[in-house]
Every structure is written in structure tokens, then in C-alpha cells.
Motif scaffolding. Structure first.
Motif, short mmCIF file in Angstrom:
data_model
loop_
_atom_site.label_atom_id
_atom_site.label_comp_id
_atom_site.label_asym_id
_atom_site.label_seq_id
_atom_site.Cartn_x
_atom_site.Cartn_y
_atom_site.Cartn_z
N TYR A 45 83.64 73.65 76.10
CA TYR A 45 83.61 72.89 74.83
C TYR A 45 85.04 72.65 74.33
CZ TYR A 45 78.89 75.05 74.74
OH TYR A 45 77.65 75.52 75.06
N GLY A 156 71.14 85.04 80.64
CA GLY A 156 72.50 84.49 80.64
C GLY A 156 73.56 85.56 80.45
N GLY A 157 74.79 85.09 80.28
CA GLY A 157 75.89 86.02 80.10
C GLY A 157 75.67 86.92 78.92
N VAL A 158 75.38 86.35 77.76
CA VAL A 158 75.18 87.16 76.56
C VAL A 158 73.84 87.89 76.63
CG1 VAL A 158 75.10 87.16 74.05
CG2 VAL A 158 76.56 85.51 75.22
N THR A 176 63.22 85.36 76.71
CA THR A 176 62.89 84.07 77.31
C THR A 176 63.84 83.77 78.47
OG1 THR A 176 64.32 82.68 75.91
CG2 THR A 176 62.11 83.17 75.08
N SER A 178 63.78 81.17 82.47
CA SER A 178 63.00 80.38 83.42
C SER A 178 62.30 81.35 84.38
CB SER A 178 63.92 79.42 84.18
OG SER A 178 64.93 80.15 84.84
N ASN A 181 63.99 83.70 86.80
CA ASN A 181 64.74 84.86 86.30
C ASN A 181 63.84 85.96 85.72
OD1 ASN A 181 67.43 84.29 86.91
ND2 ASN A 181 67.60 82.87 85.18
N TYR A 195 60.39 79.90 78.45
CA TYR A 195 60.60 79.02 77.30
C TYR A 195 59.94 77.68 77.57
CZ TYR A 195 64.74 77.81 80.18
OH TYR A 195 65.58 77.46 81.19
N PHE A 217 70.27 83.58 71.89
CA PHE A 217 71.46 83.53 72.74
C PHE A 217 71.43 82.28 73.63
CE2 PHE A 217 71.50 88.46 72.68
CZ PHE A 217 72.34 88.48 71.56
N ILE A 239 73.76 82.69 67.97
CA ILE A 239 75.18 82.45 68.29
C ILE A 239 75.41 80.99 68.62
CG2 ILE A 239 75.56 84.80 69.10
CD1 ILE A 239 75.39 83.66 72.00
N VAL A 253 76.45 83.89 64.08
CA VAL A 253 77.49 84.85 64.44
C VAL A 253 78.50 84.20 65.39
CG1 VAL A 253 77.94 87.07 65.58
CG2 VAL A 253 75.85 86.76 64.23
N TRP A 254 79.79 84.39 65.11
CA TRP A 254 80.86 83.99 66.05
C TRP A 254 81.58 85.29 66.40
CZ3 TRP A 254 83.05 78.67 66.92
CH2 TRP A 254 84.01 78.70 67.94
N VAL A 255 81.59 85.62 67.68
CA VAL A 255 82.10 86.91 68.14
C VAL A 255 83.57 87.09 67.75
CG1 VAL A 255 82.59 85.92 70.42
CG2 VAL A 255 82.42 88.39 70.17
N HIS A 298 72.57 77.53 83.85
CA HIS A 298 71.57 78.49 84.32
C HIS A 298 72.19 79.66 85.06
CE1 HIS A 298 68.19 76.11 83.00
NE2 HIS A 298 68.84 75.04 83.44
N THR A 299 73.40 80.05 84.66
CA THR A 299 74.04 81.20 85.29
C THR A 299 73.27 82.47 84.95
OG1 THR A 299 76.16 80.12 84.98
CG2 THR A 299 76.22 82.46 85.52
N1 LIG Z 1 78.94 82.16 68.66
C1 LIG Z 1 79.47 82.93 69.61
O1 LIG Z 1 80.28 83.82 69.34
C2 LIG Z 1 79.08 82.73 71.05
C3 LIG Z 1 79.48 83.68 72.00
C4 LIG Z 1 79.07 83.52 73.31
C5 LIG Z 1 78.28 82.42 73.68
N2 LIG Z 1 77.95 81.50 72.72
C6 LIG Z 1 77.10 80.36 73.08
O2 LIG Z 1 75.82 80.87 73.42
C7 LIG Z 1 75.24 80.14 74.49
C8 LIG Z 1 74.91 81.08 75.64
O3 LIG Z 1 76.11 81.61 76.16
P1 LIG Z 1 76.12 82.37 77.57
O4 LIG Z 1 77.51 82.75 77.84
O5 LIG Z 1 75.07 83.44 77.61
O6 LIG Z 1 75.67 81.17 78.53
P2 LIG Z 1 75.24 81.21 80.05
O7 LIG Z 1 75.75 82.44 80.72
O8 LIG Z 1 75.56 79.88 80.60
O9 LIG Z 1 73.66 81.45 80.05
C9 LIG Z 1 72.81 80.51 79.67
C10 LIG Z 1 71.40 81.09 79.93
O10 LIG Z 1 70.54 80.38 79.08
C11 LIG Z 1 69.30 80.28 79.70
N3 LIG Z 1 68.65 79.10 79.15
C12 LIG Z 1 68.96 77.79 79.35
N4 LIG Z 1 68.15 77.03 78.58
C13 LIG Z 1 67.35 77.89 77.88
C14 LIG Z 1 66.31 77.74 76.92
N5 LIG Z 1 65.93 76.52 76.51
N6 LIG Z 1 65.72 78.84 76.41
C15 LIG Z 1 66.11 80.07 76.81
N7 LIG Z 1 67.08 80.30 77.72
C16 LIG Z 1 67.68 79.20 78.23
C17 LIG Z 1 69.58 80.20 81.19
O11 LIG Z 1 68.57 80.95 81.81
P3 LIG Z 1 67.52 80.28 82.81
O12 LIG Z 1 68.31 79.93 84.05
O13 LIG Z 1 66.51 81.35 83.00
O14 LIG Z 1 67.02 79.04 82.13
C18 LIG Z 1 70.93 80.92 81.34
O15 LIG Z 1 70.74 82.16 81.95
C19 LIG Z 1 76.26 79.03 74.81
O16 LIG Z 1 75.93 77.88 74.07
C20 LIG Z 1 77.58 79.61 74.30
O17 LIG Z 1 78.52 78.64 73.98
C21 LIG Z 1 78.33 81.63 71.42
#
Ligand SMILES: NC(=O)c1ccc[n+]([C@@H]2O[C@H](COP(=O)([O-])OP(=O)(O)OC[C@H]3O[C@@H](n4cnc5c(N)ncnc54)[C@H](OP(=O)(O)O)[C@@H]3O)[C@@H](O)[C@H]2O)c1
Length: 308
Positions: A45, A156-158, A176, A178, A181, A195, A217, A239, A253-255, A298-299
Motif C-alpha cells: 500500500y 494469514g500473517g496476523v 474464518t 478458505s 486452510n 467465509y 484480521f 485492523i 487498531v494500528w500496531v 492468500h499467504t
Molecule cells: N492496522 C494494522 O496495524 C495492521 C497490521 C497488520 C496487517 N494489517 C492489515 O490486515 C490485513 C491482513 O494482514 P496479514 O498480514 O495477515 O495479511 P496476509 O498474510 O496476506 O493474510 C491474508 C489472509 O486473509 C485470508 N483472507 C482473504 N480473504 C478473506 C476473507 N474474505 N475472509 C477471511 N479471510 C480472508 C487469507 O486466507 P485464505 O487463503 O484462507 O483465504 C490469508 O491467509 C491486511 O489488509 C493488512 O494490511 C493491518
């Protein structure tokens, strides 16, 4: 030093291997020789210019906020660390640039802690931003023993950290993800649900009286079902969707960087309560490819760029 950098906003194609001056430590910073740096959706982003109104970018900008490495130089007043320490950090500064996809980076001590002893530096790099996000969001929402918690984006990561930390706190967790996973989410300690259009029906089976906490998340449409799934006294936190606060009375929340919270995560990991999932690694020269992979959305766990 060699670094990945960009000099204009754009897609992964604006990233290139660049020679930049070595960083100096500020008075309360240490310089770290980077072994590995995890990448995050926010990097994409920022590089795309989508957060230009939130954080200024200093070009040429080195991306990356997650890092694990070895301290090679201390600052004027940094008694927390010594040369040779293995550290990990969520090295967010107040401007974008001077990031972690480089051979060396200067880290304010408030962003860093000793790396978990039980992890390699590649695994340690996968922890800071996402682990802190999970910990701080669950804390803000007040997740506690016995809570019925719905976690969106559980794989996902978080989410990977969120599920495990919520379970460690004694919560019953539904996550939630796919279908591909579901076994993974089960292994982390949650009941998986898919989901999509049948989410309310399937998630309700696990909490007929509603969830005490809904933790988003994933963003997107995840919170569309929050009102239907939340218990009358429940709390929402997100987040990735400001509606959690503006429409649902909960928290956005913003980390924040926190060496104390990193030490807490290191303890949870070294005590065996939380494990780390590295989906894939890429060498520094292939950082653009790593960011394209991450943008697929989808990581499972984390993608890590290795530097040495
Ligand atoms: N505000 C903050 O401080 C903060 C901090 C960290 C991250 N974020 C934001 O939070 C989001 C997630 O971050 P991340 O690092 O965890 O991303 P990520 O590692 O790319 O993981 C995304 C996960 O979301 C799942 N996913 C995709 N669409 C979905 C849906 N509709 N419903 C439920 N799960 C879904 C995917 O799982 P499947 O493959 O099973 O679909 C994937 O494992 C991003 O938008 C990121 O920018 C914000």
C-alpha cells in the motif's frame, strides 16, 4: 550497502537493487546486520502511494518494517543491546524509508528486542509486525479466558498469531479461512469456518448466543456479518476496517512498535505456546517477486526475504 529501493510510487516493478550509504545509529538506535526481513501488505500500500496522506515517504525509499539480525554497532545511549546480540524488530519510523530490505538498518531501541532463542533468524523475522498486531488487538478488545472469539483471516500473517494467542489466553476460537486452510487453522487451535455467503449460519453453530469478541484480521466484507454474530455485550476490533469503531462501537487498531510486547512474544514462542509459520522465502534480489506473491492475498503465515 545493497538494498531494495524505489524512487517513485508504483507496483513491484519500481523496486530495484540499489547501492545506498550505510546507516548511522542515532543516539538511541543500534545498527543491525540484516539476516532476514518479512514483508507485509502495508509495504504494497505504501509503495503504491495509497497511504501518502498518513506517512511521508523519503525517496529513494527502502521498504520493510520487519527484521531479524545481529547488532553490529550501538548508539551513544543504548544499554539495552550489545554488539553481537541477535535481535528482531518492528522498525516502523514516522516516515517511510530506511527500511529493512537492506544489508544494514538502524533500529530505534524502542522497536527491538532480543530474538526468540528457539527460532532461526528467518523465523524471527516473521514475527514482529504481525505478532504485535495480534497481541495488541486482542488486548484492546479485552479477550480473556472463556470468551467465544471469532477471528477473521485466521490463516494469514496476523491471524496465525491471533488464533494461537487467543487460545493461550483461554478463549474458544472460531477462525474464518478458505477450505484449503481449514486443517491449518485447526492445528493452530481454532474451529475453522469458511467465509462467504454461509458464514453467519456456520459460525452461529459454534456460538448460538453470539460471540463475545469478533476480531477482524482480514478486512473486506468480514464485518458485514458482525451485528448478526455478536453477543449483546460483545466487542468488535479490526485492523483493516474502520467500521469496527465508527459503526460497531469497537476498536480500530494500528500496531505500534513496542520492545516490551516483542519480549512477551519471544516468551510465548520460547515457552512453546506460539509457533511461527514461514510460507516461503525469497532472496533480496527477488523482493519484487515476493511482493507479487503477497499481493495474491492468500499467504499462509509469512513470506520472508533473506538477506544473508
Ligand atoms: N492496522 C494494522 O496495524 C495492521 C497490521 C497488520 C496487517 N494489517 C492489515 O490486515 C490485513 C491482513 O494482514 P496479514 O498480514 O495477515 O495479511 P496476509 O498474510 O496476506 O493474510 C491474508 C489472509 O486473509 C485470508 N483472507 C482473504 N480473504 C478473506 C476473507 N474474505 N475472509 C477471511 N479471510 C480472508 C487469507 O486466507 P485464505 O487463503 O484462507 O483465504 C490469508 O491467509 C491486511 O489488509 C493488512 O494490511 C493491518
Amino acid at each position: 550497502m545493497k538494498a531494495i529501493a524505489y524512487s517513485a510510487f508504483g507496483g513491484p516493478e519500481v523496486l530495484s537493487v540499489t547501492d545506498l550509504p550505510d546507516p548511522h545509529p542515532g543516539p538511541d538506535s543500534v545498527v543491525v546486520e540484516v539476516h532476514a526481513a518479512a514483508i507485509n501488505p502495508v509495504d504494497n500500500y505504501l509503495r503504491g502511494g495509497h497511504l501518502d496522506g498518513v506517512l511521508d515517504t523519503h525517496f529513494p525509499a527502502v521498504p520493510g518494517w520487519d527484521v531479524a539480525g545481529v547488532v553490529v554497532q550501538t548508539g551513544l545511549d543504548t544499554p539495552e543491546f550489545s554488539v553481537g546480540d541477535k535481535v528482531f524488530a518492528y522498525a516502523r519510523k514516522d516516515v517511510v524509508g530506511g527500511g529493512t530490505l537492506a544489508e544494514r538498518v538502524a533500529l530505534p531501541v524502542r522497536t527491538a528486542a532480543l530474538a526468540p532463542r528457539s527460532l532461526s533468524l528467518v523465523e524471527a523475522a516473521a514475527v514482529p509486525l504481525t505478532g504485535l498486531t495480534a497481541l495488541q488487538t486482542l488486548r484492546r478488545a479485552g479477550v480473556t479466558e472463556g470468551d467465544r472469539v471469532l477471528i477473521h483471516g485466521a490463516a494469514g500473517g496476523v491471524g496465525t498469531f491471533g488464533v494461537q494467542i487467543a487460545r493461550h489466553l483461554g478463549a474458544h476460537v472460531v477462525g474464518t479461512a478458505s477450505a484449503a486452510n481449514h486443517d491449518y487453522v485447526c492445528d493452530l487451535g481454532a474451529e475453522p469456518v469458511e467465509y462467504g455467503e454461509h458464514l453467519v449460519e456456520h459460525a452461529s453453530e459454534h456460538a448460538p448466543e453470539g460471540f463475545d469478541k469478533i476480531i477482524d484480521f482480514a478486512g473486506g466484507a468480514s464485518l458485514d456479518s458482525a451485528a448478526a454474530l455478536l453477543a449483546p455485550t460483545g466487542t468488535v476490533a479490526s485492523i483493516a476496517d474502520a467500521r469496527a469503531a465508527t459503526e460497531l462501537g469497537g476498536h480500530y487498531v494500528w500496531v505500534r512498535p513496542s520492545s516490551e510486547d516483542l519480549a512477551t512474544l519471544a516468551g510465548l514462542i520460547d515457552d512453546g505456546h506460539v509457533r511461527v509459520e514461514v510460507a516461503r522465502t525469497y532472496p533480496l534480489e527477488q523482493a519484487a517477486e515476493a511482493y507479487r506473491d503477497l499481493a495474491g492475498g492468500h499467504t499462509r503465515g509469512k513470506i520472508v526475504v533473506t538477506v544473508r
